[in-house]
Design an enzyme around this catalytic site. Structure first.
Site, PDB file in Angstrom:
ATOM      1  N   CYS A   9      42.407 -23.449  14.514  1.00  0.00           N
ATOM      2  CA  CYS A   9      43.027 -22.118  14.420  1.00  0.00           C
ATOM      3  C   CYS A   9      44.242 -22.236  13.494  1.00  0.00           C
ATOM      4  O   CYS A   9      44.295 -23.172  12.682  1.00  0.00           O
ATOM      5  CB  CYS A   9      43.384 -21.576  15.805  1.00  0.00           C
ATOM      6  SG  CYS A   9      44.579 -22.573  16.733  1.00  0.00           S
ATOM      7  N   ASN A  12      47.419 -24.213  16.192  1.00  0.00           N
ATOM      8  CA  ASN A  12      46.929 -25.262  17.121  1.00  0.00           C
ATOM      9  C   ASN A  12      47.753 -25.318  18.410  1.00  0.00           C
ATOM     10  O   ASN A  12      47.956 -26.387  18.986  1.00  0.00           O
ATOM     11  CB  ASN A  12      46.882 -26.637  16.429  1.00  0.00           C
ATOM     12  CG  ASN A  12      46.119 -27.711  17.201  1.00  0.00           C
ATOM     13  OD1 ASN A  12      46.503 -28.878  17.205  1.00  0.00           O
ATOM     14  ND2 ASN A  12      45.054 -27.340  17.873  1.00  0.00           N
ATOM     15  N   CYS A  14      47.434 -22.231  20.588  1.00  0.00           N
ATOM     16  CA  CYS A  14      46.825 -21.224  21.478  1.00  0.00           C
ATOM     17  C   CYS A  14      45.303 -21.350  21.509  1.00  0.00           C
ATOM     18  O   CYS A  14      44.738 -21.920  22.443  1.00  0.00           O
ATOM     19  CB  CYS A  14      47.217 -19.813  21.063  1.00  0.00           C
ATOM     20  SG  CYS A  14      48.993 -19.466  21.217  1.00  0.00           S
ATOM     21  N   ARG A  15      44.626 -20.834  20.487  1.00  0.00           N
ATOM     22  CA  ARG A  15      43.171 -20.698  20.541  1.00  0.00           C
ATOM     23  C   ARG A  15      42.414 -22.017  20.494  1.00  0.00           C
ATOM     24  O   ARG A  15      41.579 -22.287  21.366  1.00  0.00           O
ATOM     25  CB  ARG A  15      42.692 -19.778  19.403  1.00  0.00           C
ATOM     26  CG  ARG A  15      43.165 -18.351  19.550  1.00  0.00           C
ATOM     27  CD  ARG A  15      42.972 -17.572  18.262  1.00  0.00           C
ATOM     28  NE  ARG A  15      43.869 -18.051  17.210  1.00  0.00           N
ATOM     29  CZ  ARG A  15      43.868 -17.619  15.954  1.00  0.00           C
ATOM     30  NH1 ARG A  15      42.973 -16.721  15.589  1.00  0.00           N
ATOM     31  NH2 ARG A  15      44.732 -18.080  15.083  1.00  0.00           N
ATOM     32  N   SER A  16      42.677 -22.833  19.463  1.00  0.00           N
ATOM     33  CA  SER A  16      41.844 -24.042  19.325  1.00  0.00           C
ATOM     34  C   SER A  16      42.078 -25.083  20.430  1.00  0.00           C
ATOM     35  O   SER A  16      41.105 -25.692  20.881  1.00  0.00           O
ATOM     36  CB  SER A  16      41.961 -24.657  17.923  1.00  0.00           C
ATOM     37  OG  SER A  16      43.257 -25.105  17.651  1.00  0.00           O
ATOM     38  N   ASP A 127      44.150 -13.706  17.283  1.00  0.00           N
ATOM     39  CA  ASP A 127      45.378 -14.481  17.476  1.00  0.00           C
ATOM     40  C   ASP A 127      46.190 -13.844  18.604  1.00  0.00           C
ATOM     41  O   ASP A 127      46.609 -12.694  18.478  1.00  0.00           O
ATOM     42  CB  ASP A 127      46.147 -14.448  16.151  1.00  0.00           C
ATOM     43  CG  ASP A 127      47.403 -15.282  16.185  1.00  0.00           C
ATOM     44  OD1 ASP A 127      47.804 -15.709  17.285  1.00  0.00           O
ATOM     45  OD2 ASP A 127      47.971 -15.503  15.113  1.00  0.00           O
TER      46      ASP A 127
HETATM   47  P1  4NP Z   1      46.993 -20.116  17.321  1.00  0.00           P
HETATM   48  O1  4NP Z   1      48.182 -19.038  17.508  1.00  0.00           O
HETATM   49  O2  4NP Z   1      46.617 -20.108  15.862  1.00  0.00           O
HETATM   50  O3  4NP Z   1      45.920 -19.606  18.197  1.00  0.00           O
HETATM   51  O4  4NP Z   1      47.583 -21.448  17.772  1.00  0.00           O
HETATM   52  C1  4NP Z   1      49.333 -19.036  16.709  1.00  0.00           C
HETATM   53  C2  4NP Z   1      50.359 -19.905  16.960  1.00  0.00           C
HETATM   54  C3  4NP Z   1      51.491 -19.881  16.183  1.00  0.00           C
HETATM   55  C4  4NP Z   1      51.603 -18.988  15.151  1.00  0.00           C
HETATM   56  C5  4NP Z   1      50.572 -18.123  14.885  1.00  0.00           C
HETATM   57  C6  4NP Z   1      49.442 -18.156  15.664  1.00  0.00           C
HETATM   58  N1  4NP Z   1      52.767 -18.938  14.360  1.00  0.00           N
HETATM   59  O5  4NP Z   1      52.877 -18.067  13.491  1.00  0.00           O
HETATM   60  O6  4NP Z   1      53.680 -19.771  14.556  1.00  0.00           O
END
Ligand code: 4NP
Length: 156
Positions: A9, A12, A14-16, A127
């Protein structure tokens, strides 16, 4: 033969890592730890070394899923180390495509939506970072759906 899966994702956190924890739990339950290896990474390295987002961890924990991953950025060597690299959304997919060193590497990239069976309205994993609690629950619903199908494919 061992099959190696990498979920990717953006951050790294939340989702992945949630996808990794869900698939890992399924693999453990089915006694497949010798056959399937799973990891996760982000296209953005700004959270490298951090534990997963506490909101994601709590939502997963409430479903009996433990998230222990530390964030890391995806790197070119991952195309040599993994058989399938699965992107959560189109931005992640395109970033992976740009990172892939050759055509064989590009062919290892998949979109998570390909594994969804019970969520026809979703073409990506949204997201949840700027969302409320429902955003995290939706992510877990989608990931549980897709990981079930993915594991069926890996077993076949
Ligand atoms: P992820 O979520 O891609 O599912 O881990 C996010 C985590 C952090 C950010 C964006 C999305 N960020 O902008 O810091």
């Amino acid at each position: 033969m061992k099959q190696r899966i990498l979920f990717v994702c953006l951050g790294n956190i939340c989702r992945s890592p949630a996808a990794e924890a869900i698939l890992q739990q399924m693999i453990t339950r089915e006694g497949l730890v010798e056959h399937i290896v799973v990891d996760s990474a982000g296209t953005y390295g700004g959270h490298a070394g951090e534990r997963s987002d506490v909101r994601m961890r709590r939502a997963a924990e409430a479903r009996g899923i433990e998230m222990t991953h530390r964030a890391r950025q995806v790197r070119e060597e991952d195309f040599g180390r993994f058989d399938r690299i699965i992107a959560m959304d189109d931005n992640n997919y395109e970033a992976l495509f740009r990172l892939a060193p050759d055509r064989a590497a590009q062919q290892k990239i998949f979109r998570f939506r390909e594994y969804l069976r019970h969520h026809p309205d979703w073409s990506y994993i949204p997201d949840p970072y700027y969302e409320g609690h429902e955003g995290f629950e939706l992510v877990l619903d989608l990931l549980e759906d897709g990981c079930t199908q993915l594991l069926d494919e890996l077993k076949a």
